[in-house]
Design a protein around this motif. Structure first.
Motif, PDB file in Angstrom:
ATOM      1  N   UNK A   1       0.848  -1.195   0.000  1.00  0.00           N
ATOM      2  CA  UNK A   1       0.000   0.000   0.000  1.00  0.00           C
ATOM      3  C   UNK A   1       0.883   1.244   0.000  1.00  0.00           C
ATOM      4  N   UNK A   2       1.278   1.663  -1.190  1.00  0.00           N
ATOM      5  CA  UNK A   2       2.104   2.854  -1.345  1.00  0.00           C
ATOM      6  C   UNK A   2       1.193   4.070  -1.416  1.00  0.00           C
ATOM      7  N   UNK A   3       1.371   5.009  -0.484  1.00  0.00           N
ATOM      8  CA  UNK A   3       0.441   6.134  -0.392  1.00  0.00           C
ATOM      9  C   UNK A   3       1.100   7.501  -0.518  1.00  0.00           C
ATOM     10  N   UNK A   4       2.434   7.560  -0.517  1.00  0.00           N
ATOM     11  CA  UNK A   4       3.094   8.869  -0.582  1.00  0.00           C
ATOM     12  C   UNK A   4       4.518   8.708  -1.105  1.00  0.00           C
ATOM     13  N   UNK A   5       5.032   9.791  -1.668  1.00  0.00           N
ATOM     14  CA  UNK A   5       6.419   9.882  -2.115  1.00  0.00           C
ATOM     15  C   UNK A   5       7.036  11.124  -1.483  1.00  0.00           C
ATOM     16  N   UNK A   6       8.308  11.019  -1.103  1.00  0.00           N
ATOM     17  CA  UNK A   6       9.026  12.141  -0.507  1.00  0.00           C
ATOM     18  C   UNK A   6      10.226  12.468  -1.388  1.00  0.00           C
ATOM     19  N   UNK A   7      10.275  13.697  -1.907  1.00  0.00           N
ATOM     20  CA  UNK A   7      11.339  14.090  -2.827  1.00  0.00           C
ATOM     21  C   UNK A   7      12.483  14.775  -2.102  1.00  0.00           C
ATOM     22  N   UNK A   8      13.754  14.376  -2.389  1.00  0.00           N
ATOM     23  CA  UNK A   8      14.922  15.018  -1.792  1.00  0.00           C
ATOM     24  C   UNK A   8      15.403  16.195  -2.638  1.00  0.00           C
ATOM     25  N   UNK A   9      16.639  16.668  -2.406  1.00  0.00           N
ATOM     26  CA  UNK A   9      17.244  17.657  -3.292  1.00  0.00           C
ATOM     27  C   UNK A   9      17.182  17.134  -4.731  1.00  0.00           C
ATOM     28  N   UNK A  10      16.942  18.021  -5.683  1.00  0.00           N
ATOM     29  CA  UNK A  10      16.769  17.718  -7.109  1.00  0.00           C
ATOM     30  C   UNK A  10      15.384  17.159  -7.425  1.00  0.00           C
ATOM     31  N   UNK A  11      14.632  16.701  -6.402  1.00  0.00           N
ATOM     32  CA  UNK A  11      13.272  16.262  -6.598  1.00  0.00           C
ATOM     33  C   UNK A  11      13.104  14.788  -6.891  1.00  0.00           C
ATOM     34  N   UNK A  12      11.877  14.316  -6.729  1.00  0.00           N
ATOM     35  CA  UNK A  12      11.532  12.909  -6.974  1.00  0.00           C
ATOM     36  C   UNK A  12      11.826  12.509  -8.413  1.00  0.00           C
ATOM     37  N   UNK A  13      11.433  13.322  -9.368  1.00  0.00           N
ATOM     38  CA  UNK A  13      11.668  13.004 -10.776  1.00  0.00           C
ATOM     39  C   UNK A  13      12.965  13.629 -11.308  1.00  0.00           C
ATOM     40  N   UNK A  14      13.704  14.353 -10.433  1.00  0.00           N
ATOM     41  CA  UNK A  14      15.051  14.786 -10.771  1.00  0.00           C
ATOM     42  C   UNK A  14      15.150  15.989 -11.678  1.00  0.00           C
ATOM     43  N   UNK A  15      14.189  16.897 -11.623  1.00  0.00           N
ATOM     44  CA  UNK A  15      14.193  18.012 -12.575  1.00  0.00           C
ATOM     45  C   UNK A  15      14.947  19.240 -12.068  1.00  0.00           C
ATOM     46  N   UNK A  16      15.272  19.299 -10.782  1.00  0.00           N
ATOM     47  CA  UNK A  16      15.861  20.505 -10.204  1.00  0.00           C
ATOM     48  C   UNK A  16      17.386  20.420 -10.179  1.00  0.00           C
ATOM     49  N   UNK A  17      18.042  21.570 -10.347  1.00  0.00           N
ATOM     50  CA  UNK A  17      19.498  21.636 -10.282  1.00  0.00           C
ATOM     51  C   UNK A  17      19.951  21.641  -8.821  1.00  0.00           C
TER      52      UNK A  17
ATOM     53  N   UNK B   1       3.339  13.952  -3.695  1.00  0.00           N
ATOM     54  CA  UNK B   1       4.791  14.053  -3.545  1.00  0.00           C
ATOM     55  C   UNK B   1       5.085  15.199  -2.590  1.00  0.00           C
ATOM     56  N   UNK B   2       5.746  14.877  -1.487  1.00  0.00           N
ATOM     57  CA  UNK B   2       6.087  15.864  -0.468  1.00  0.00           C
ATOM     58  C   UNK B   2       7.554  16.251  -0.607  1.00  0.00           C
ATOM     59  N   UNK B   3       7.851  17.520  -0.394  1.00  0.00           N
ATOM     60  CA  UNK B   3       9.220  18.026  -0.520  1.00  0.00           C
ATOM     61  C   UNK B   3       9.926  17.899   0.829  1.00  0.00           C
ATOM     62  N   UNK B   4      11.046  17.173   0.859  1.00  0.00           N
ATOM     63  CA  UNK B   4      11.814  17.039   2.110  1.00  0.00           C
ATOM     64  C   UNK B   4      13.051  17.923   2.125  1.00  0.00           C
ATOM     65  N   UNK B   5      13.391  18.542   1.004  1.00  0.00           N
ATOM     66  CA  UNK B   5      14.670  19.247   0.914  1.00  0.00           C
ATOM     67  C   UNK B   5      14.758  20.371   1.942  1.00  0.00           C
ATOM     68  N   UNK B   6      15.845  20.360   2.697  1.00  0.00           N
ATOM     69  CA  UNK B   6      16.157  21.325   3.752  1.00  0.00           C
ATOM     70  C   UNK B   6      15.191  21.252   4.929  1.00  0.00           C
ATOM     71  N   UNK B   7      14.423  20.169   5.017  1.00  0.00           N
ATOM     72  CA  UNK B   7      13.576  19.953   6.182  1.00  0.00           C
ATOM     73  C   UNK B   7      14.225  18.890   7.065  1.00  0.00           C
ATOM     74  N   UNK B   8      14.205  19.110   8.349  1.00  0.00           N
ATOM     75  CA  UNK B   8      14.715  18.116   9.293  1.00  0.00           C
ATOM     76  C   UNK B   8      14.019  18.286  10.632  1.00  0.00           C
ATOM     77  N   UNK B   9      14.355  17.429  11.575  1.00  0.00           N
ATOM     78  CA  UNK B   9      13.791  17.525  12.907  1.00  0.00           C
ATOM     79  C   UNK B   9      12.271  17.509  12.900  1.00  0.00           C
ATOM     80  N   UNK B  10      11.687  18.379  13.690  1.00  0.00           N
ATOM     81  CA  UNK B  10      10.236  18.411  13.841  1.00  0.00           C
ATOM     82  C   UNK B  10       9.546  18.785  12.534  1.00  0.00           C
TER      83      UNK B  10
END
Length: 424
Positions: free
Chosen positions: A90-106, A123-132
């Protein structure tokens, strides 16, 4: 919680077998592979083994995955596209890192929050997010388990391993489980190299005390991070190891397809030099961004043949330097013709990327009067200390700079051993 569930699918054993161990003990090990040559498709990734087992360890769980374009199968299908229609998971979400899930960002960018057009998944953006802040993203997504599957490049300043670190911390805060699906270290896992980060210099290009070239896989790093840095509040962590991977393997020995893990990591050859030549991000020279050979081409306006000649005089093992001229299309010196060197690795078995990077900094400063560090001393964040910069400024040679980190490196090498999961 006092224990971290470090279930390990042993690389040489039955796919469905899990071993639970206490945080920090590191007792489960993978069996080495035997008798396989390059390019024969012998390595099965953590995802391959998870899928072959029918996703049993994810049953009854709402699953989100931290991944990017490198999360593929051996037949180059993206694992999100594989899992999404499969009723066994049951896959319900994707979390994108730096450059993004599909890799379009520099570099230094991400794709933001959106719904994936191919699957409809949020798709949720995780870049530069940490902790709480990152824990709140996991909570808002409604997932029970966070999968992590991203191809690393083997260097401390490659940010995906710190996304992994942040995910472990945030998952513990949010009460979520983490499952790390392993992939090869493309530059081998034979040995750690380079200076160990001083935590006073912790940033997203190096949060904690590991070597510049760590010589570990992402699953091994997850075990290390969870036990060494989160021992007071570890995540509920499981890792799924590979089968068929040996510590001495470069990427082309795995038989797996290469997908650039970021826009400026186009080939495994880039990854081979990156742990050393990325240090030029901390200078006023181009590190080759905006060319077809990033991190292999280095240069600046005013640099000439003397740099390549000085570097070649050092007779560094496994590498030679060609006088080169190039015009980056973006980043430093965009649209201008610059002079410098191209790094040619001719024997990767003896090539030391970190020592080579230091040697190139030393000789660049010796042969080009315009050499300067970035005004923000970014070099200190990349090396993890002030020592490299101040020693080079004081006229130290390559050997002296390399000697200066050996004690810290020896301590890290000893500490990392108990988290290693592969032989060979």
């Amino acid at each position: 919680m006092s224990l971290s569930r470090r279930g390990v699918l042993a690389a040489g054993g039955a796919v469905g077998a899990l071993a639970a161990t206490a945080a920090g003990t590191g007792s489960a090990a993978a069996s080495p592979a035997h008798g396989h040559g390059p390019g024969r498709g012998r390595v099965r990734t953590g995802f391959d083994r998870l899928a072959a087992d029918g996703y049993r360890m994810l049953r009854g769980q709402k699953v989100g995955i931290v991944t990017n374009p490198t999360g593929i199968t051996a037949d180059v299908r993206h694992i999100v596209d594989v899992m999404h229609p499969d009723p066994r998971v049951e896959l319900t979400a994707v979390f994108g890192p730096e450059h993004g899930f599909r890799g379009t960002a520099q570099a230094g960018g991400s794709e933001g929050r959106y719904d994936d057009p191919a699957t409809g998944l949020p798709v949720y953006d995780t870049y530069l997010k940490n902790g709480r802040d990152l824990a709140d993203v996991f909570t808002a997504s409604g997932v029970d388990t966070v999968l992590f599957d991203i191809q690393d490049a083997g260097a401390r300043f490659y940010t995906y391993i710190w996304t992994l670190y942040d995910c472990l911390e945030a998952a513990a805060l949010a009460g979520k489980r983490v499952v790390v699906l392993d992939r090869p270290n493309p530059v081998t896992g034979r040995e750690a190299l380079g200076p160990v980060l001083d935590p006073a210099f912790g940033t997203f290009v190096g949060r904690r005390e590991i070597a510049q070239a760590h010589g570990m896989t992402v699953a091994e790093l997850a075990l290390f991070f969870n036990a060494e840095f989160f021992h007071e509040r570890p995540a509920r962590l499981d890792v799924v190891t590979m089968s068929g991977w040996r510590r001495s393997d470069f990427f082309d020995a795995t038989g797996l397809p290469w997908v650039p893990p970021s826009p400026n990591m186009p080939t495994p050859e880039t990854a081979a030099v990156y742990p050393g030549t990325c240090l030029f991000e901390g200078t006023n020279l181009s590190e080759g961004r905006g060319t077809t050979r990033p991190f292999e081409l280095l240069g600046a306006e005013g640099v000439d043949h003397r740099w390549a000649a000085a570097a070649n005089e050092l007779r560094l093992p496994g590498v030679a330097f060609r006088e080169a001229y190039f015009a980056p299309t973006f980043s430093k010196f965009a649209g201008k013709t610059v002079g410098g060197v191209q790094v040619h690795v001719h024997d990767r078995e003896v090539f030391d990327p970190v020592r080579t990077g230091i040697a190139l900094l030393v000789t660049a400063k010796q042969t080009w009067s315009g050499f300067a560090w970035r005004p923000d001393n970014w070099i200190d964040k990349l090396t993890g200390n002030t020592r490299v910069r101040t020693m080079i400024d004081a006229g130290a040679d390559t050997d002296a700079v390399v000697r200066a980190w050996q004690r810290d490196l020896s301590a890290f090498r000893a500490k990392r051993r108990k988290y290693l999961r592969y032989g060979g």
